[in-house]
Design an enzyme around this catalytic site. Structure first.
Site, PDB file in Angstrom:
ATOM      1  N   HIS A   1      -7.361   5.985   5.326  1.00  0.00           N
ATOM      2  CA  HIS A   1      -7.098   4.701   4.693  1.00  0.00           C
ATOM      3  C   HIS A   1      -6.836   3.643   5.749  1.00  0.00           C
ATOM      4  O   HIS A   1      -6.757   3.929   6.944  1.00  0.00           O
ATOM      5  CB  HIS A   1      -5.857   4.791   3.786  1.00  0.00           C
ATOM      6  CG  HIS A   1      -6.056   5.553   2.526  1.00  0.00           C
ATOM      7  ND1 HIS A   1      -6.151   4.948   1.287  1.00  0.00           N
ATOM      8  CD2 HIS A   1      -6.165   6.896   2.302  1.00  0.00           C
ATOM      9  CE1 HIS A   1      -6.320   5.875   0.358  1.00  0.00           C
ATOM     10  NE2 HIS A   1      -6.321   7.062   0.942  1.00  0.00           N
TER      11      HIS A   1
ATOM     12  N   GLU B   1     -11.498  -1.864   2.726  1.00  0.00           N
ATOM     13  CA  GLU B   1     -10.902  -0.582   3.111  1.00  0.00           C
ATOM     14  C   GLU B   1     -11.804   0.575   2.742  1.00  0.00           C
ATOM     15  O   GLU B   1     -11.936   1.536   3.513  1.00  0.00           O
ATOM     16  CB  GLU B   1      -9.537  -0.425   2.437  1.00  0.00           C
ATOM     17  CG  GLU B   1      -8.847   0.880   2.766  1.00  0.00           C
ATOM     18  CD  GLU B   1      -7.574   1.123   1.988  1.00  0.00           C
ATOM     19  OE1 GLU B   1      -6.961   2.195   2.168  1.00  0.00           O
ATOM     20  OE2 GLU B   1      -7.194   0.237   1.180  1.00  0.00           O
TER      21      GLU B   1
ATOM     22  N   GLU C   1      -2.935   5.963   7.503  1.00  0.00           N
ATOM     23  CA  GLU C   1      -3.147   4.524   7.358  1.00  0.00           C
ATOM     24  C   GLU C   1      -3.439   4.010   8.763  1.00  0.00           C
ATOM     25  O   GLU C   1      -2.544   3.833   9.581  1.00  0.00           O
ATOM     26  CB  GLU C   1      -1.912   3.852   6.778  1.00  0.00           C
ATOM     27  CG  GLU C   1      -1.613   4.206   5.335  1.00  0.00           C
ATOM     28  CD  GLU C   1      -2.435   3.397   4.327  1.00  0.00           C
ATOM     29  OE1 GLU C   1      -3.415   2.737   4.728  1.00  0.00           O
ATOM     30  OE2 GLU C   1      -2.077   3.443   3.137  1.00  0.00           O
TER      31      GLU C   1
ATOM     32  N   HIS D   1     -10.286   5.371  -1.757  1.00  0.00           N
ATOM     33  CA  HIS D   1     -10.881   4.450  -2.732  1.00  0.00           C
ATOM     34  C   HIS D   1     -12.379   4.730  -2.922  1.00  0.00           C
ATOM     35  O   HIS D   1     -12.827   5.843  -2.708  1.00  0.00           O
ATOM     36  CB  HIS D   1     -10.577   3.005  -2.317  1.00  0.00           C
ATOM     37  CG  HIS D   1      -9.133   2.812  -1.976  1.00  0.00           C
ATOM     38  ND1 HIS D   1      -8.134   2.824  -2.929  1.00  0.00           N
ATOM     39  CD2 HIS D   1      -8.513   2.678  -0.769  1.00  0.00           C
ATOM     40  CE1 HIS D   1      -6.963   2.674  -2.331  1.00  0.00           C
ATOM     41  NE2 HIS D   1      -7.161   2.600  -1.027  1.00  0.00           N
TER      42      HIS D   1
END
Length: 219
Positions: A108, A53, A183, A15
């Site tokens: 992430h 995040e 993740e 992101h």
């Protein structure tokens, strides 16, 4: 352990800090690597207390970058700060080939139900090229093993044994070099939210990810 001279690794912090205020840009459709399209990017998730995040991913990536560079790895980043927009997932997917990288690792954290916890490592499946057929799985396993050795628990809600085959992540589907997406935690789980929000926790994640990358480079 030092890397072979000239080794390149791409780090892809998930992101970006400016995505939320540029919806038209991040909602633009781009190739997904499997004949369709998907939005350029998303805003990502956050802890219930508001720790994002994108900030977590940026912090951990900077720590991994420093550790890899100490081991002789040349690191290429897909973004250069935490206030920008994008880049789009198709650009991220092309970054490894453009850099001549031995590996691409996306960083992430997840946003799942509060009762869910644990990390998982995603890889492109079904594979679309030779890099995805074997090397990407090796990279994913090395990252998984290093995270487990760092005393992180594998996900209890997605994937199996800390690994998650995915056809829907464009950055992985488009990659022609070994690529994996970590993740690290579920940011909506109170225990893991505290971990990702602490400098000590982020240092632990970075050390494990660095270890996993170095294991893969040593193959």
């Amino acid at each position: 352990m030092a890397a072979a001279p000239g080794t390149v690794v791409v780090l892809d912090p998930g992101h970006n800090g400016g995505n939320a205020s540029h919806s038209s840009q991040i909602n633009r459709q781009v190739p997904d690597g499997r004949g369709g399209t998907k939005p350029c990017n998303t805003t990502g998730t956050s802890t219930n207390a508001g720790y994002s995040e994108h900030a977590f991913a940026w912090d951990v990536a900077q720590r991994v970058r420093a550790a890899l560079e100490q081991r002789g790895v040349h690191v290429v980043m897909t973004r250069f700060g935490d206030q920008g927009v994008g880049p789009c997932v198709d650009e991220r997917g092309a970054a490894g080939q453009q850099a001549g990288a031995a590996a691409v690792v996306s960083i992430h954290a997840d946003g799942s139900a509060a009762g869910n916890r644990g990390f998982h490592v995603a890889y492109s499946s079904p594979p679309l090229n030779d890099a995805q057929r074997g090397p990407a799985l090796n990279l994913s396993r090395d990252l998984r093993d290093a995270l487990q050795d760092g005393n992180f628990a594998a996900s209890d809600y997605i994937g199996r044994d800390g690994l998650s085959p995915r056809p829907d992540l464009a950055g992985l589907s488009l990659s022609t070099v070994p690529a994996a997406l970590v993740e690290c935690a579920n940011m909506r789980n109170a225990q893991e939210a505290a971990l990702v929000s602490s400098a000590e926790g982020r240092a632990r994640y970075a050390a494990a990810i660095t270890d996993g990358i170095m294991r893969f480079l040593a193959r």
